[in-house]
Design an enzyme around this catalytic site. Structure first.
Site, PDB file in Angstrom:
ATOM      1  N   ASP A  31       0.867  -1.186   0.000  1.00 27.71           N
ATOM      2  CA  ASP A  31       0.000   0.000   0.000  1.00 27.71           C
ATOM      3  C   ASP A  31       0.906   1.240   0.000  1.00 27.71           C
ATOM      4  OD1 ASP A  31      -3.235   0.405   1.172  1.00 27.71           O
ATOM      5  OD2 ASP A  31      -1.893   2.121   0.922  1.00 27.71           O
ATOM      6  N   CYS A 264     -20.099   1.963  -1.693  1.00 32.65           N
ATOM      7  CA  CYS A 264     -20.338   1.408  -3.026  1.00 32.65           C
ATOM      8  C   CYS A 264     -21.620   1.891  -3.685  1.00 32.65           C
ATOM      9  CB  CYS A 264     -20.315  -0.113  -2.948  1.00 32.65           C
ATOM     10  SG  CYS A 264     -18.714  -0.733  -2.435  1.00 32.65           S
TER      11      CYS A 264
END
Ligand code: UDX
Length: 445
Positions: A31, A264
């Protein structure tokens, strides 16, 4: 099994990495936010997801899963690289692809051998083709690679179960070799006859948007029916149950409430509208579902005003801040939208959530949070139930009535029984369940 690099250690990246290692692959997660990698290497999680810490610990101890600060080396050592980075929305439907494109550039700079590059992030249709252009351009004819779209269908709070027991796995690629490698990665899921949908990249990308948009439309539909129930004396639970018994409809995602939230549905519905409009199509149905969803927050506040007509200066206890139970995620949470409306009405808001209060305070710093629900309810003129945490279903109603200033409850998640609440002496409103005049309820026993 394969050597895999997962780029992104958020909800999707971490669950995907942990589960793929549990299926026997050797997985390294990376990351750009090294703080997350250090938290993970300290044996902790940067997110809340039931069961994930144990799954990670098991596979780290088996040396199948690791977290590395060496992004380039992890890419170079991998045969398959998953892009699982964020694709935030700018609020107008434009999907921000900078992180996805940044990951593609990083891969291009470290394309030391043939690789499969799998996009797991939810992206506009055509992004896979764009990623191919970026890598072709930046790698200038270095070893071949293949792009695959492999959208996720993970629900926060049940993400591991959703990964290990998928209704289907969608693989978007034009390469037989890439498809074969993907079936190998998914190992036992493929062997156990999980339905694999093999298609092209654009179709796989649209399957994701279409699935989330349909679920969003379904939720807005039942919320609209609930609002009609409130005006007709019908019971939305019975309507939903009877509808769901029709195999073509299914009982899932027919729970009326304050509207959908999360990272989402709100983003993906706006993204689908945007990509349709860019191509000269007006997606009226999805736009209507978005409008219903935004309005449903106000419908909840109007219910509160029925019990507390003049909100100014009144104390409202809000129980539940996360956009759904079993997560600390407050992104687009109906609870936060409703709290902002209450604060604009100059209410005094007292809030409680089992795990999401820290995240909520990042969004509303002045939010007055309490470590237990009863303290949050102290002296309140009304309670609003905004997330259906199980612990809220077992609340001590006698103690609640003692602590409240007035026995008013707006149950936005329909977790209590209207008749029982009336018998207990509460002024109780919920969503689509007007207090039934007749005792008999047509629900199948
Ligand atoms: C969703 C999709 O379900 C998942 O397939 C996709 O990969 C990611 O987005 P998630 O957002 O984690 O998952 O949660 P979900 O359980 O789908 O709930 C989304 C929102 O809809 C929540 O705010 C929930 O409270 C609300 N909801 C859900 C309803 O209001 N009614 C329902 O019946 C179901």
């Amino acid at each position: 099994m394969k050597n895999i690099c997962i780029m992104g250690t958020g909800y999707v990246g971490l669950v995907t990495g942990a589960c793929l290692s549990d299926l026997g692959n050797k997985v390294r997660c990376v990351d750009i936010d090294l703080k997350k990698i250090r938290i993970l290497n300290d044996g902790k999680l940067p997110i809340y997801e039931p069961g994930l810490q144990e799954l990670i610990n098991n596979n780290v101890s088996r040396e199948r899963l690791s977290f590395s600060e060496d992004i380039k080396g992890s890419i170079r050592d991998s045969e398959v690289v998953f892009i699982a980075v964020g694709t935030p929305s700018d609020g107008n439907g434009n999907v921000d692809l900078r992180y996805v494109e940044g990951a593609a550039e990083m891969i291009a700079q470290n394309l030391n051998d043939f690789k499969i590059i799998v996009n797991k992030s939810t992206v506009s249709v055509g992004t896979g083709r764009r990623l191919k252009e970026i890598i072709d351009d930046k790698s200038s004819g270095k070893p071949e690679f293949e792009i695959v779209s492999n959208p996720e269908f993970l629900r926060e709070g049940s993400a591991i179960n959703d990964f290990m027991h998928p209704d289907r796995i969608v693989i978007g690629t034009n390469s037989e070799k890439a498809f074969d490698i993907m079936t190998e990665i998914y190992g036992s899921l493929y062997l156990m006859e999980t339905p694999f949908i093999k298609t092209n990249v654009e179709t796989a990308e649209l399957i994701k948007y279409a699935s989330n948009a349909f679920l969003s439309v379904k939720i807005s539909f039942i919320n609209e029916i609930a609002n009609i129930c409130d005006k007709t004396g019908a019971d939305v639970h019975v309507v939903a149950k009877a509808m769901g018994l029709d195999g073509r409809i299914s009982p899932k995602f027919l729970h009326a409430g304050p509207g959908f939230g999360g990272s989402c549905f709100p983003k993906d519905t706006l993204g689908l509208v945007q990509l349709a409009k860019e191509r000269g199509i007006t997606p009226n149905l999805v736009e209507a579902a978005i409008k219903v969803n935004i309005n449903q927050r106000m419908v909840m506040v109007e219910k509160l005003k029925k019990l507390v007509p003049n909100l100014k200066g009144k104390t409202i206890a809000v129980l539940g801040l996360a956009f759904k139970p079993n997560t600390d995620d407050v992104r687009e949470s109906p609870a936060l939208d409703i709290i902002k409306i209450l604060l604009e009405e100059e209410c005094i808001v007292r809030a409680y959530d089992p795990v999401a209060m820290d995240n909520a305070k990042k969004s509303i710093p002045e939010l007055n949070c309490f470590d237990n629900m009863m303290d949050a309810c102290e002296g309140a003129d009304s309670v609003m139930i905004l997330t259906e945490w199980n612990e809220l279903r077992q609340i001590d109603l006698n103690m609640l009535k003692e602590r409240l200033g007035s026995p008013n409850i707006v149950d936005c998640r329909n977790i209590y029984d209207p008749k029982k609440m009336k018998d207990e002496g509460f002024n109780y409103l919920s969503v689509g369940r007007p207090l039934l005049k007749d005792e008999f309820n047509a629900v199948q026993v």
